[in-house]
Design an enzyme around this catalytic site. Structure first.
Site, mmCIF file in Angstrom:
data_model
loop_
_atom_site.group_PDB
_atom_site.id
_atom_site.type_symbol
_atom_site.label_atom_id
_atom_site.label_comp_id
_atom_site.label_asym_id
_atom_site.label_seq_id
_atom_site.Cartn_x
_atom_site.Cartn_y
_atom_site.Cartn_z
ATOM 1 N N SER A 150 0.844 -1.198 0.000
ATOM 2 C CA SER A 150 0.000 0.000 0.000
ATOM 3 C C SER A 150 0.877 1.244 0.000
ATOM 4 O O SER A 150 2.107 1.164 0.098
ATOM 5 C CB SER A 150 -0.926 0.018 1.231
ATOM 6 O OG SER A 150 -0.164 0.094 2.428
ATOM 7 N N GLY B 108 5.004 2.671 -0.998
ATOM 8 C CA GLY B 108 5.644 1.486 -1.555
ATOM 9 C C GLY B 108 4.935 0.982 -2.794
ATOM 10 O O GLY B 108 5.577 0.651 -3.804
ATOM 11 N N TYR C 81 8.517 6.210 16.960
ATOM 12 C CA TYR C 81 8.665 6.271 15.496
ATOM 13 C C TYR C 81 9.795 7.214 15.102
ATOM 14 O O TYR C 81 10.666 6.860 14.290
ATOM 15 C CB TYR C 81 7.344 6.735 14.886
ATOM 16 C CG TYR C 81 7.379 6.893 13.384
ATOM 17 C CD1 TYR C 81 7.368 5.777 12.549
ATOM 18 C CD2 TYR C 81 7.390 8.151 12.797
ATOM 19 C CE1 TYR C 81 7.394 5.919 11.171
ATOM 20 C CE2 TYR C 81 7.409 8.304 11.417
ATOM 21 C CZ TYR C 81 7.414 7.184 10.607
ATOM 22 O OH TYR C 81 7.435 7.323 9.243
#
Length: 281
Positions: free
Chosen positions: A14, A17, A154
Site C-alpha cells: 500500500s 511502496g 517512530y
C-alpha cells in the site's frame, strides 16, 4: 535488447511502496515488489495492470524483521535475474503514544521494523549493489529529522535510520554505491489507517497527557486532509532512482522542505520547539 535493471522494494502492499513499485516498473525497471504477506498483493497488481506495467512487476515475500527472509529473497532475485541494481527500503510502521504510559515494548517494536529492518536489508544487499555499482534508497520521514509529539518511538527509529545512512553514504560511495534518503511529510495513504488507532480510547487513557494528545490529534487530522498523494511522494523516490547523481537527501514536497529547513537552521532547538509545541496546545 539488454535486460532491464532490477530493483527490490520493501513494503509495497500500500501507500508509497505500492506507488513506487508501479512507477519503477513504468520507468522500465524489473521491479521486485516485496511484502510480509503476499496475500495483500491484489491492490498492487491491479494498479500495475491499470498502468500497463504488470509484466515488469514480480511480488515476493520479505519480512524485514527476519534475517533469513531477507537473505532468501535477495539471493533468489540475484539467482533469477543475475544482478541487483537498486534497493528501496520503504517498509515501516508507525506508533502514536508516549513512553511514560506505553512502556518500552512499542519503542523496541518500532526500532525492530523501522531501524533494524532497514539495517538488515542494507547489510544483505550491499555485496550485490557493490557488484553493479548500484543504488540504495531509503524512505524515512520528516520525522527522521524533526522530533514530533506523541511519535517518540517512530521518530527515534527514523532518526536512527538517518544517522545510519548519513554515516554509511561516504563509505558506500568508495565502492560505487549511491545512498539517498527520501523524506516525505504527510502522505494520504493507508500508513496512518493501518495503525488502527482508536482515538477516543487513546485520549481517554492518556491521563494528564489527554489535553495535549487531543490537540495533537486535531492538528494531525487537519494536516492529513491536505496531504500529498502516494504517487506524488513516489515521484521523488523514482527521481533518486534514476538521477545521474542523486542527492543524499530529498524531501517530497515544499512543506517537507520547509519543515526540514527549520530544523537544520535551528542550532539551539528553540525554533523546532516553537513549532511542535504549538501542536499540543
Amino acid at each position: 535488447m539488454s535486460a532491464p535493471n532490477t530493483v527490490v522494494i520493501t513494503g509495497t502492499s500500500s501507500g508509497i511502496g505500492l506507488a513506487t513499485a508501479v512507477a519503477a516498473a513504468r520507468a522500465g525497471w524489473r521491479t521486485i515488489a516485496t511484502m510480509r504477506n503476499t496475500a495483500r498483493a491484489d491492490a498492487l497488481l491491479q494498479a500495475a495492470t491499470e498502468a500497463g506495467a504488470a509484466e515488469l512487476i514480480q511480488v515476493k515475500a520479505l519480512d524485514v524483521t527476519e534475517p533469513s527472509s531477507v537473505a532468501a529473497c535477495l539471493d533468489e532475485v540475484v539467482s533469477e535475474y543475475g544482478r541487483l541494481d537498486a534497493v528501496i527500503n520503504n517498509a515501516g510502521a508507525g506508533f502514536v503514544g508516549t513512553v511514560e504510559q506505553d512502556g518500552m515494548d512499542p519503542v523496541r517494536a518500532s526500532m525492530e521494523v523501522n531501524y533494524f529492518g532497514v539495517v538488515e536489508v542494507t547489510r544483505a544487499a550491499l555485496p550485490h549493489l557493490r557488484a553493479t555499482r548500484g543504488r540504495l534508497i531509503t524512505v524515512t520521514s520528516v520525522g527522521g529529522v524533526v522530533g514530533q509529539p506523541f511519535n517518540e518511538a517512530y521518530c527515534a527509529a527514523k532518526f536512527a535510520v538517518e544517522g545510519f545512512m548519513e554515516s554509511l553514504a561516504p563509505v558506500a560511495a568508495t565502492v560505487g554505491v549511491d545512498v539517498t534518503l527520501v523524506e516525505p511529510g504527510a502522505v494520504a495513504s493507508e500508513f496512518v489507517a493501518s495503525q488502527q488507532l482508536d482515538i477516543p480510547a487513546l485520549i481517554s487513557a492518556a491521563g494528564p497527557y489527554a489535553p495535549a494528545l487531543q490537540a495533537y490529534v486535531d492538528r494531525t487530522q487537519k494536516s492529513f486532509a491536505g496531504a500529498q498523494s502516494p504517487a506524488e511522494a513516489a515521484a521523488s523516490v523514482i527521481g533518486a532512482l534514476t538521477a545521474e547523481h542523486p542527492p543524499l537527501r530529498v524531501q517530497t514536497s515544499d512543506w517537507a522542505r520547509d519543515f526540514v529547513a527549520t530544523k537544520l537552521s535551528d542550532l539551539d532547538g528553540a525554533g523546532v520547539q516553537a513549532v511542535t509545541g504549538g501542536w499540543v496546545r
